[in-house]
Write a protein that holds these residues in place. Sequence first.
Motif, mmCIF file in Angstrom:
data_model
loop_
_atom_site.group_PDB
_atom_site.id
_atom_site.type_symbol
_atom_site.label_atom_id
_atom_site.label_comp_id
_atom_site.label_asym_id
_atom_site.label_seq_id
_atom_site.Cartn_x
_atom_site.Cartn_y
_atom_site.Cartn_z
ATOM 1 N N ILE A 85 21.099 -4.895 4.935
ATOM 2 C CA ILE A 85 20.788 -5.534 3.652
ATOM 3 C C ILE A 85 21.747 -5.098 2.544
ATOM 4 O O ILE A 85 21.563 -5.467 1.384
ATOM 5 N N LYS A 86 22.751 -4.321 2.878
ATOM 6 C CA LYS A 86 23.796 -3.892 1.931
ATOM 7 C C LYS A 86 23.262 -2.916 0.875
ATOM 8 O O LYS A 86 23.783 -2.877 -0.262
ATOM 9 N N ALA A 87 22.268 -2.114 1.260
ATOM 10 C CA ALA A 87 21.742 -1.133 0.312
ATOM 11 C C ALA A 87 22.752 -0.034 -0.023
ATOM 12 O O ALA A 87 22.879 0.339 -1.199
ATOM 13 N N PRO A 88 23.508 0.525 0.962
ATOM 14 C CA PRO A 88 24.450 1.596 0.610
ATOM 15 C C PRO A 88 25.462 1.181 -0.454
ATOM 16 O O PRO A 88 25.844 1.998 -1.310
ATOM 17 N N GLN A 89 25.872 -0.085 -0.433
ATOM 18 C CA GLN A 89 26.836 -0.543 -1.441
ATOM 19 C C GLN A 89 26.220 -0.607 -2.828
ATOM 20 O O GLN A 89 26.947 -0.655 -3.832
ATOM 21 N N ALA A 90 24.894 -0.610 -2.879
ATOM 22 C CA ALA A 90 24.207 -0.686 -4.175
ATOM 23 C C ALA A 90 23.944 0.685 -4.786
ATOM 24 O O ALA A 90 23.606 0.777 -5.968
ATOM 25 N N ASN A 146 19.593 -9.585 0.364
ATOM 26 C CA ASN A 146 20.876 -8.908 0.195
ATOM 27 C C ASN A 146 20.729 -8.023 -1.036
ATOM 28 O O ASN A 146 20.718 -8.508 -2.174
ATOM 29 N N THR A 147 20.568 -6.737 -0.800
ATOM 30 C CA THR A 147 20.246 -5.798 -1.873
ATOM 31 C C THR A 147 21.321 -5.771 -2.954
ATOM 32 O O THR A 147 21.010 -5.747 -4.152
ATOM 33 N N LEU A 148 22.573 -5.782 -2.566
ATOM 34 C CA LEU A 148 23.654 -5.702 -3.544
ATOM 35 C C LEU A 148 23.683 -6.938 -4.441
ATOM 36 O O LEU A 148 23.762 -6.826 -5.669
#
Length: 384
Positions: free
Chosen positions: A114-119, A371-373
């Motif tokens: 879900i692209k959490a690390p990029q957030a 998509n978290t970011l």
Amino acid sequence: MNYTRVMQSLLMDVHPVRRLQGEERRILTFHDPGLFQNCVQALNMVTQSASVTADMVDYVSLSSSMIAPARFTQLLEAEFKHDMTVEEDEVVRISAVPGNMGSGPGIPWGVKEIKAPQAWSISTGHRVKIGVIDTGVDFSHPDLQQSLHRGINLVHRGLPPFDDNGHGTHISGTIAAANSTRGMIGVAPRSAVFPVKAFDANGSAYVSDIVAGIDWCVRSGMEIINMSFGMQTRSRALLDIVSKAYQSGVVIVASSGNDGKRRSVDYPARYSQTISVGATDRKRKIAPFSNRGQYVDVYAPGDKIVSAWLHGKYHEMSGTSMATSHVSGTIALLLAQKPGLKPAVIKTLLQKTSVPIRLRRTASLTDGEINTLKFLREGMKSSG
């Protein structure tokens, strides 16, 4: 009306006033909050003066509800039959299927998906309060030490909300685990999890305990409530308390259920006041077990998810429960930066920024995985 006299007569008929194991219970929702308050005050006066333990009767002020054994409520119904809604206190179950034991996964695949690390350079969910209504939590788990706060135990009143099942610990890990050296990291590693134990060791709860749990969350200032469970029958009492929490600005995230249904989801996810979550797999398709259709708002990873478990261990589980915890963590990241966003605004943002899932015959063009970011970036512009 002499409410004290009414309560005295009721207690005389059901004395001794104790909660009996396995006893059928009912939920009475009063149409008039004033009548509810009068009855509660009168009952409290009677029990205090008579030195009677009235632990068989619970109250939920937010929804003007009283929960008590059928032998008590039948008498109360006769007295106020036109002034209340009555329903059985039904059983609800958690929405997950256990898999294999696992090892510390670092950043689990779903959190990456879900692209959490990029957030995390924008937000880690700092101090956002999340009530997890579930089986409790393992307070000794090393990955949760920084995230856990004192909650409440509705199964064994007076005890801390210790997890004797594992499901609640698993959910809490995906939301807020924070052990980057040897353990795992959840979606919102600096958020604050408040465990609300409403489910027993078998993963079962009564509607009344969930109602009481939501009431506690609202009164305790929770910003998000994670509800990774479901039932297939409609409950007026549950709808009432969900509606009042929604009106108070609390975001409620609920699992759609694991029956693989195409046009239906479990309650409370079916209520429009919640964010209903379905599950996807590693191929970004709807997981076969997940309910789907028009009542599902968004999807998130829910297949073969490794997270925290009892005794400091890790476990793989599948279910819309697991998907729901990814969404709760994602919302926490935004609320840390934009506190006070309304639940309706957050739901719209989740849907607007979701990524279309890979289509199966049972999927819709509007179905999307969070998509978290994208959600965080878009939400930072919001003023709703």
